[in-house]
Design an enzyme around this catalytic site. Sequence first.
Site, short mmCIF file in Angstrom:
data_model
loop_
_atom_site.label_atom_id
_atom_site.label_comp_id
_atom_site.label_asym_id
_atom_site.label_seq_id
_atom_site.Cartn_x
_atom_site.Cartn_y
_atom_site.Cartn_z
N GLU A 46 0.82 -1.20 0.00
CA GLU A 46 0.00 0.00 0.00
C GLU A 46 0.86 1.25 0.00
OE1 GLU A 46 -3.53 -2.42 0.61
OE2 GLU A 46 -1.65 -2.50 1.70
N THR A 47 0.32 2.27 -0.68
CA THR A 47 0.83 3.64 -0.58
C THR A 47 -0.31 4.48 -0.02
OG1 THR A 47 2.40 3.40 -2.40
CG2 THR A 47 1.68 5.63 -1.86
#
Length: 274
Positions: A46-47
């Site tokens: 995830e970002t």
Amino acid sequence: MRIRVIDAFTDRPFAGNPAAVCLLDGDSWPDESWMQRLASEMRHSETAFARPLPDDPEADWALRWFTPDVEVDLCGHATLATAHALHTDRGTPGTVRFRSRSGVLIAHSRADGTITLDFPAAVLTETSTPDGLVEALGAKPDAVYGCGSLRDLLTVFPDEPAVRGLAPDFAALTEVIDGNDFRGVIATAPPASPGYDFVSRFFAPGDGITEDPVTGSAHTALAPYWTERLGRNGLTGLQASARTGLVATEVRGDRVHLTGRAVTVLDGTLYATP
């Protein structure tokens, strides 16, 4: 634009689950396709993107999460990483409220470096084993549970070696997940060693994540399951990925508190801004 890579649910670098974190200025989001391309470039599970909400009485920051392939509704480790970034910038313990697709999520940072996330608990319902799941995982679980709005499938195995020994066929697992509208599959079992109360792994190949190193959101299902099964609260889960990580859990009604640490491993400047 400043960007950080933060390892979550660990107290040492290159363990736990890495997330990229961008704390944004202004009152609007960058172009969605740009955020997705950045997440694909970073290649972490995830970002996270967060922007301040000065006029929102219920939340301090808006928060969104992107895998390399899609935007997701809930992510624990990237929320913890974002709270760690804010705590680092403030230099003092405190509470931050995030407005997200899953409602308002609260993070409490402490002077000892731990951060507790207040997340909605998943509602578990025992269900039949979907067609193809046993073949895709390469092993038959003892029990299978749906996880409500979390959209995961919780699979229970007899012991820790069974979970550690899973070698999924990810193409086949993607077909099972997509065919049943799941987000991912959680595998869990009792521990083989003292020091933690249950062990787990998490697979979400449909979202571009074959195996997630440490999945905070999955513990919103794991904590209620093991709390009921063991008859006690305040448990610690070990996610048995190659990087490993520990998540301390506590069930509080329809909420779950997830506690861990985080370490910043990269702090730099992003030049490919929108």
